[in-house]
Design a protein around this motif. Structure first.
Motif, PDB file in Angstrom:
ATOM      1  N   TYR A  96       0.842  -1.191   0.000  1.00 47.57           N
ATOM      2  CA  TYR A  96       0.000   0.000   0.000  1.00 47.57           C
ATOM      3  C   TYR A  96       0.883   1.248   0.000  1.00 47.57           C
ATOM      4  O   TYR A  96       1.668   1.470   0.923  1.00 47.57           O
ATOM      5  CB  TYR A  96      -0.912   0.029   1.226  1.00 47.57           C
ATOM      6  N   VAL A  97       0.719   2.085  -1.035  1.00 44.38           N
ATOM      7  CA  VAL A  97       1.566   3.276  -1.182  1.00 44.38           C
ATOM      8  C   VAL A  97       1.380   4.230  -0.013  1.00 44.38           C
ATOM      9  O   VAL A  97       2.342   4.774   0.530  1.00 44.38           O
ATOM     10  CB  VAL A  97       1.264   3.989  -2.516  1.00 44.38           C
ATOM     11  N   GLY A  98       0.141   4.451   0.395  1.00 48.49           N
ATOM     12  CA  GLY A  98      -0.116   5.373   1.503  1.00 48.49           C
ATOM     13  C   GLY A  98       0.566   4.933   2.777  1.00 48.49           C
ATOM     14  O   GLY A  98       1.219   5.730   3.465  1.00 48.49           O
ATOM     15  N   ARG A  99       0.433   3.643   3.097  1.00 49.69           N
ATOM     16  CA  ARG A  99       1.075   3.109   4.295  1.00 49.69           C
ATOM     17  C   ARG A  99       2.589   3.189   4.167  1.00 49.69           C
ATOM     18  O   ARG A  99       3.302   3.475   5.138  1.00 49.69           O
ATOM     19  CB  ARG A  99       0.653   1.664   4.526  1.00 49.69           C
ATOM     20  N   LEU A 100       3.095   2.959   2.965  1.00 48.68           N
ATOM     21  CA  LEU A 100       4.533   3.028   2.732  1.00 48.68           C
ATOM     22  C   LEU A 100       5.060   4.430   2.970  1.00 48.68           C
ATOM     23  O   LEU A 100       6.053   4.633   3.686  1.00 48.68           O
ATOM     24  CB  LEU A 100       4.837   2.582   1.310  1.00 48.68           C
ATOM     25  N   LEU A 101       4.403   5.435   2.376  1.00 51.19           N
ATOM     26  CA  LEU A 101       4.845   6.815   2.548  1.00 51.19           C
ATOM     27  C   LEU A 101       4.759   7.237   4.010  1.00 51.19           C
ATOM     28  O   LEU A 101       5.627   7.948   4.517  1.00 51.19           O
ATOM     29  CB  LEU A 101       4.008   7.753   1.673  1.00 51.19           C
ATOM     30  N   TYR A 102       3.680   6.822   4.688  1.00 53.10           N
ATOM     31  CA  TYR A 102       3.520   7.149   6.107  1.00 53.10           C
ATOM     32  C   TYR A 102       4.701   6.601   6.901  1.00 53.10           C
ATOM     33  O   TYR A 102       5.315   7.310   7.708  1.00 53.10           O
ATOM     34  CB  TYR A 102       2.216   6.557   6.628  1.00 53.10           C
ATOM     35  N   ARG A 103       5.045   5.343   6.650  1.00 51.66           N
ATOM     36  CA  ARG A 103       6.125   4.728   7.419  1.00 51.66           C
ATOM     37  C   ARG A 103       7.483   5.328   7.074  1.00 51.66           C
ATOM     38  O   ARG A 103       8.363   5.458   7.935  1.00 51.66           O
ATOM     39  CB  ARG A 103       6.144   3.214   7.191  1.00 51.66           C
ATOM     40  N   ILE A 104       7.669   5.711   5.802  1.00 48.21           N
ATOM     41  CA  ILE A 104       8.915   6.374   5.425  1.00 48.21           C
ATOM     42  C   ILE A 104       9.049   7.699   6.171  1.00 48.21           C
ATOM     43  O   ILE A 104      10.115   8.029   6.699  1.00 48.21           O
ATOM     44  CB  ILE A 104       8.984   6.598   3.904  1.00 48.21           C
ATOM     45  N   PRO A 157       0.813  20.803   3.832  1.00 47.15           N
ATOM     46  CA  PRO A 157       1.840  19.765   3.710  1.00 47.15           C
ATOM     47  C   PRO A 157       2.262  19.624   2.249  1.00 47.15           C
ATOM     48  O   PRO A 157       1.425  19.693   1.339  1.00 47.15           O
ATOM     49  CB  PRO A 157       1.130  18.505   4.218  1.00 47.15           C
ATOM     50  N   PHE A 158       3.567  19.444   2.012  1.00 45.32           N
ATOM     51  CA  PHE A 158       4.067  19.388   0.641  1.00 45.32           C
ATOM     52  C   PHE A 158       3.494  18.209  -0.136  1.00 45.32           C
ATOM     53  O   PHE A 158       3.415  18.233  -1.364  1.00 45.32           O
ATOM     54  CB  PHE A 158       5.602  19.309   0.644  1.00 45.32           C
ATOM     55  N   ASP A 159       3.052  17.159   0.578  1.00 43.88           N
ATOM     56  CA  ASP A 159       2.521  15.960  -0.068  1.00 43.88           C
ATOM     57  C   ASP A 159       0.997  15.887   0.034  1.00 43.88           C
ATOM     58  O   ASP A 159       0.426  14.792   0.057  1.00 43.88           O
ATOM     59  CB  ASP A 159       3.155  14.719   0.544  1.00 43.88           C
ATOM     60  N   GLU A 160       0.343  17.043   0.084  1.00 44.29           N
ATOM     61  CA  GLU A 160      -1.114  17.073   0.261  1.00 44.29           C
ATOM     62  C   GLU A 160      -1.829  16.305  -0.847  1.00 44.29           C
ATOM     63  O   GLU A 160      -2.859  15.670  -0.609  1.00 44.29           O
ATOM     64  CB  GLU A 160      -1.603  18.523   0.306  1.00 44.29           C
ATOM     65  N   GLU A 161      -1.290  16.342  -2.069  1.00 39.11           N
ATOM     66  CA  GLU A 161      -1.913  15.616  -3.172  1.00 39.11           C
ATOM     67  C   GLU A 161      -1.845  14.106  -2.978  1.00 39.11           C
ATOM     68  O   GLU A 161      -2.575  13.355  -3.615  1.00 39.11           O
ATOM     69  CB  GLU A 161      -1.260  16.004  -4.500  1.00 39.11           C
ATOM     70  N   LEU A 162      -0.956  13.648  -2.107  1.00 37.58           N
ATOM     71  CA  LEU A 162      -0.835  12.228  -1.775  1.00 37.58           C
ATOM     72  C   LEU A 162      -1.453  11.952  -0.412  1.00 37.58           C
ATOM     73  O   LEU A 162      -1.049  11.026   0.298  1.00 37.58           O
ATOM     74  CB  LEU A 162       0.638  11.814  -1.777  1.00 37.58           C
ATOM     75  N   THR A 167       3.949  13.398   5.501  1.00 36.55           N
ATOM     76  CA  THR A 167       3.950  14.415   6.548  1.00 36.55           C
ATOM     77  C   THR A 167       3.354  13.878   7.843  1.00 36.55           C
ATOM     78  O   THR A 167       3.886  14.111   8.940  1.00 36.55           O
ATOM     79  CB  THR A 167       3.169  15.654   6.084  1.00 36.55           C
ATOM     80  N   GLU A 168       2.240  13.160   7.745  1.00 39.49           N
ATOM     81  CA  GLU A 168       1.605  12.604   8.944  1.00 39.49           C
ATOM     82  C   GLU A 168       2.529  11.588   9.622  1.00 39.49           C
ATOM     83  O   GLU A 168       2.647  11.565  10.856  1.00 39.49           O
ATOM     84  CB  GLU A 168       0.273  11.963   8.580  1.00 39.49           C
ATOM     85  N   GLY A 169       3.211  10.762   8.815  1.00 39.74           N
ATOM     86  CA  GLY A 169       4.162   9.815   9.390  1.00 39.74           C
ATOM     87  C   GLY A 169       5.338  10.517  10.040  1.00 39.74           C
ATOM     88  O   GLY A 169       5.822  10.106  11.095  1.00 39.74           O
ATOM     89  N   TYR A 170       5.798  11.613   9.409  1.00 40.52           N
ATOM     90  CA  TYR A 170       6.910  12.390   9.956  1.00 40.52           C
ATOM     91  C   TYR A 170       6.547  12.947  11.333  1.00 40.52           C
ATOM     92  O   TYR A 170       7.337  12.854  12.289  1.00 40.52           O
ATOM     93  CB  TYR A 170       7.251  13.532   8.999  1.00 40.52           C
ATOM     94  N   ILE A 171       5.357  13.516  11.470  1.00 36.78           N
ATOM     95  CA  ILE A 171       4.920  14.079  12.751  1.00 36.78           C
ATOM     96  C   ILE A 171       4.785  12.974  13.800  1.00 36.78           C
ATOM     97  O   ILE A 171       5.199  13.139  14.955  1.00 36.78           O
ATOM     98  CB  ILE A 171       3.599  14.847  12.570  1.00 36.78           C
TER      99      ILE A 171
END
Length: 207
Positions: A96-104, A157-162, A167-171
């Motif tokens: 899942y791309v969303g979960r992947l980006l969050y974890r990154i 957030p710079f990744d709002e389109e995604l 950003t949420e994972g970063y926080i």
């Protein structure tokens, strides 16, 4: 090398000029300035302990922290990003791309905050979210910690389109690392403002 991080309380003409004048009066050389109408980072090469008193005379800015050493990891360090990707791929795969980006985002925050600690948790969270603001990765609006609950408000957030997953994972990673404790995090959006609400996971800490 020291970077001074400032929050811009109210943007107006003359702030940079006033900062430069105060530093000149203390004999301090400015090597670089980055930022925008919300946050500024100024690279100076001299001892700045006495300078901070003089900064109090400048309206509409607020000193956040002094950062010693290189700031490449505070921007978007390729090294930290690749470390985060390798960690995530080893743990999750690419289902899942969303979960992947969050974890990154989560692992990236942990890598940076662990390598360059900023002291107490509030200073750490404030510093990293204002540096993210200076680099246009988001617009940090405020932090509140009360009764073990953490609330972070931000916009753009710079990744709002995604869906803002990175950003949420970063926080989330920043909160867990700064407070040395695992938290549940829920992010809601009202108008243009995002609110990340974090509550601790009882009995679990990060060591």
């Amino acid at each position: 090398m020291t970077w001074l991080l400032f929050r811009v309380v109210r943007d107006r003409p003359g702030i940079i000029n006033e900062l430069s004048s105060v530093m000149f009066s203390y004999g301090i050389n400015i090597r670089n300035i980055i930022g925008n109408s919300r946050a500024l980072m100024i690279d100076v090469e001299d001892n700045v302990n006495s300078l901070l008193t003089g900064m109090g005379s400048i309206r509409d800015i607020e000193f956040v922290n002094a950062i010693s050493g290189p700031i490449i990891p505070l921007s978007f360090s390729q090294r930290h990003f690749m470390t985060a990707i390798k960690t995530v791929l080893a743990q999750m795969g690419t289902e899942y791309v969303g979960r992947l980006l969050y974890r990154i985002g989560y692992e990236y925050a942990r890598a940076v905050a662990t390598e360059i600690p900023m002291g107490d948790p509030v200073s750490t969270i404030n510093t990293y979210l204002y540096t993210a603001t200076a680099y246009n990765r988001l617009a940090f609006r405020g932090l509140e910690i009360r009764n073990n609950e953490v609330r972070v408000e931000f916009e753009e957030p710079f990744d709002e389109e995604l869906d803002g997953s990175f950003t949420e994972g970063y926080i989330h990673g920043l909160i867990n690392t700064a407070l040395s404790r695992l938290h549940y995090v829920n992010v809601e959006k009202t108008g243009n403002t995002y609110r990340a609400m974090a509550k601790p996971v009882e009995g679990l800490a990060i060591y």
